[in-house]
Design a protein around this motif. Structure first.
Motif: not given
Ligand SMILES: CC(C)(COP(=O)(O)OP(=O)(O)OC[C@H]1O[C@@H](n2cnc3c(N)ncnc32)[C@H](O)[C@@H]1OP(=O)(O)O)[C@@H](O)C(=O)NCCC(=O)NCCS
Length: 287
Positions: A201-202, A216-221, A225-226, A256-258
């Motif tokens: 995931l990029f 913008e926004g944080v996709p579901p992780m 590998l991210v 990073f917290e997520i």
């Protein structure tokens, strides 16, 4: 200050009060601004006389870099355990990019191993690409600890203006991972392309170099590998566009917290064609 390229540098332990005064001077050059942020010679001396380590890189008798740390404790389910905490790494601006920082950390690694301590920690600003590359890719630290405004309001020239958020990295000094990284001239080259082929995931930034914006926004992780992009030169970006630098700070905090809460660990860093990416892996660390 001596000029490259012909001067040779060496690394040695710093013990005398006179040499410690030169460490004060180097701090003033590297973190210009406030006198109260300089660790004074008497404090360096007290720490070094009680298990701390202070090393200098020298050209003849002139100091061009230093690393400083001391023993400390961290909590485990079995009670407190000894570690070494590294508080300062600094290389004179004329000498950056020549391997001095790496060599100082390597010497610190050897001495801490000799003391029988298996973990070194330190903190750094996660948006600094050069530091990230050195700490994670070259030295083999890992990280899953994000600290909010760790040092409060900082006033020196490198840090003023933004919350002092930090990564706390772990350097497990007896591991194969670390030994391998320290004994190689350069990290193994896994290219961005390889990560794309591995379906990582990029989280990519957009815009040009000094107006580079966080996604913008944080996709579901998901997935194992991210890759999280950061600016190549955050200090320059901060000088030219403080509001954008602040956006980056809060984006980094969120992402990073997520990720750390979801069990990801920073295990590598890629710097390729002026682009900078943290590599986060899910599951076991590669210790
Ligand atoms: C961080 C610091 C100590 C590094 O020292 P240094 O002697 O320049 O480090 P090195 O030369 O050993 O290693 C730097 C690496 O970063 C790489 N690099 C340079 N610019 C980079 C960038 N924008 N992004 C990623 N990597 C970069 C270099 O190529 C080098 O790697 P290489 O040896 O594989 O070529 C030095 O820049 C410094 O004193 N900075 C100010 C104070 C500071 O930030 N201290 C650390 C936190 S307390």
């Amino acid at each position: 200050m001596p000029q490259k390229p012909n001067s040779e540098w060496t690394i040695r332990l710093i013990k005398s009060p006179e040499e410690m005064a030169s460490v004060e001077e180097l701090q003033r050059i590297v973190w210009p601004g406030t006198e109260t942020d300089v660790i004074p010679a008497h404090m360096l001396l007290a720490v070094v006389h009680n298990g701390g380590l202070l090393l200098g890189a020298y050209v003849k008798e002139e100091i061009i870099g230093t690393v400083f740390g001391f023993p400390g404790y961290y909590e485990t389910p079995d009670g407190p355990r000894l570690k070494h905490h590294s508080h300062i790494l600094a290389v004179h601006p004329n000498w950056r990019g020549y391997g001095v920082g790496f060599a100082l950390k390597r010497a610190q690694w050897q001495l801490v191993r000799h003391q029988g301590i298996d973990r070194i920690t330190w903190t750094y600003d996660p948006l600094l690409s050069r530091n990230a590359y050195l700490n994670i890719a070259r030295l083999g630290t890992v990280c899953n600890t994000y600290l909010h405004s760790e040092y409060g309001e900082m006033r020196d020239g490198l840090n003023a203006g933004l919350p002092s958020d930090r990564f706390q990295v772990d350097w497990w000094v007896f591991t194969k991972r670390v030994e391998k990284r320290l004994n190689r001239r350069a990290p193994l080259k896994v290219a961005l392309e390889d990560y794309r082929n591995a379906d990582a995931l990029f989280l990519e930034a957009y815009g040009d170099q000094y107006s580079l914006r966080p996604p913008e926004g944080v996709p579901p992780m998901t997935g194992s590998l991210v890759l999280v992009e950061i600016p190549e030169d955050f200090l320059k970006l901060k000088d030219t566009n403080l509001p954008l630098a602040r956006d980056w700070r809060f984006y980094g905090r969120e992402i990073f917290e997520i990720a750390f809460k979801a069990g990801y660990l920073v295990t590598d860093f890629l710097y390729e064609n002026g682009r900078s990416f943290y590599i986060l892996t899910q599951g076991n660390s590669t210790l």
